[in-house]
Design an enzyme around this catalytic site. Structure first.
Site, PDB file in Angstrom:
ATOM      1  N   CYS A  32       0.733  -1.471   0.196  1.00 13.95           N
ATOM      2  CA  CYS A  32       0.016  -0.437  -0.299  1.00 13.95           C
ATOM      3  C   CYS A  32       0.623   1.366   0.405  1.00 13.95           C
ATOM      4  O   CYS A  32       1.564   1.389   0.703  1.00 13.95           O
ATOM      5  CB  CYS A  32      -0.994  -0.099   1.503  1.00 13.95           C
ATOM      6  SG  CYS A  32      -1.766   1.634   1.606  1.00 13.95           S
ATOM      7  N   ASP A  39      -0.681  -5.816   1.303  1.00 11.64           N
ATOM      8  CA  ASP A  39      -1.128  -5.922   0.249  1.00 11.64           C
ATOM      9  C   ASP A  39      -1.401  -7.124  -0.796  1.00 11.64           C
ATOM     10  O   ASP A  39      -0.043  -7.992  -1.019  1.00 11.64           O
ATOM     11  CB  ASP A  39      -2.074  -5.081  -1.037  1.00 11.64           C
ATOM     12  CG  ASP A  39      -2.252  -3.871  -0.089  1.00 11.64           C
ATOM     13  OD1 ASP A  39      -2.627  -3.369   0.963  1.00 11.64           O
ATOM     14  OD2 ASP A  39      -1.909  -2.908  -1.195  1.00 11.64           O
TER      15      ASP A  39
END
Length: 118
Positions: A32, A39
């Site tokens: 992110c 992620d």
């Protein structure tokens, strides 16, 4: 990996026919760009090849190049589609990214490419 590796291709064994190939990358990771947190998700590539098909080992290394890259879901989905459609030149291609829940929210992004001749 700081650079994105190039993807290799091979000649389509049946270019006279429309058929579809689905490739799933269920262990996709990126970062992110706001929080720096990882992620986790799945990338699904569906395409109808024209002259070339995607070689899977090089695709694996290409996907791994996102592992430490800070990028939003929307950008990475479109980046993958742009690169693959530009280099592979399929008749049709769809890239779907599905990410695991973060804060009780899931995200799915779908980007599509179609040749002009339809």
């Amino acid at each position: 990996m700081s650079e994105q590796p190039e993807i290799d291709f091979f000649e389509n064994p049946h270019p006279e026919r429309d058929y579809y190939i689905t490739i799933k990358c269920p262990e996709f990771t990126s970062v992110c760009p706001r929080t720096g947190q990882p992620d986790f998700g799945e990338i699904v590539i569906e395409y109808c090849p024209d002259r070339f098909c995607i070689e899977l080992k090089s695709l694996k290394f290409y996907m791994q190049s996102y592992r430490n890259k800070g990028i939003f879901y929307e950008a990475l989905t479109n980046d993958i589609l742009d690169y693959l459609s530009k280099t592979c030149k399929p008749r049709k291609m769809k890239v779907t990214s599905r990410f695991t829940p973060r804060g009780g929210i899931t995200t799915e992004v779908v980007a599509e490419y179609k040749t002009e001749i339809e």
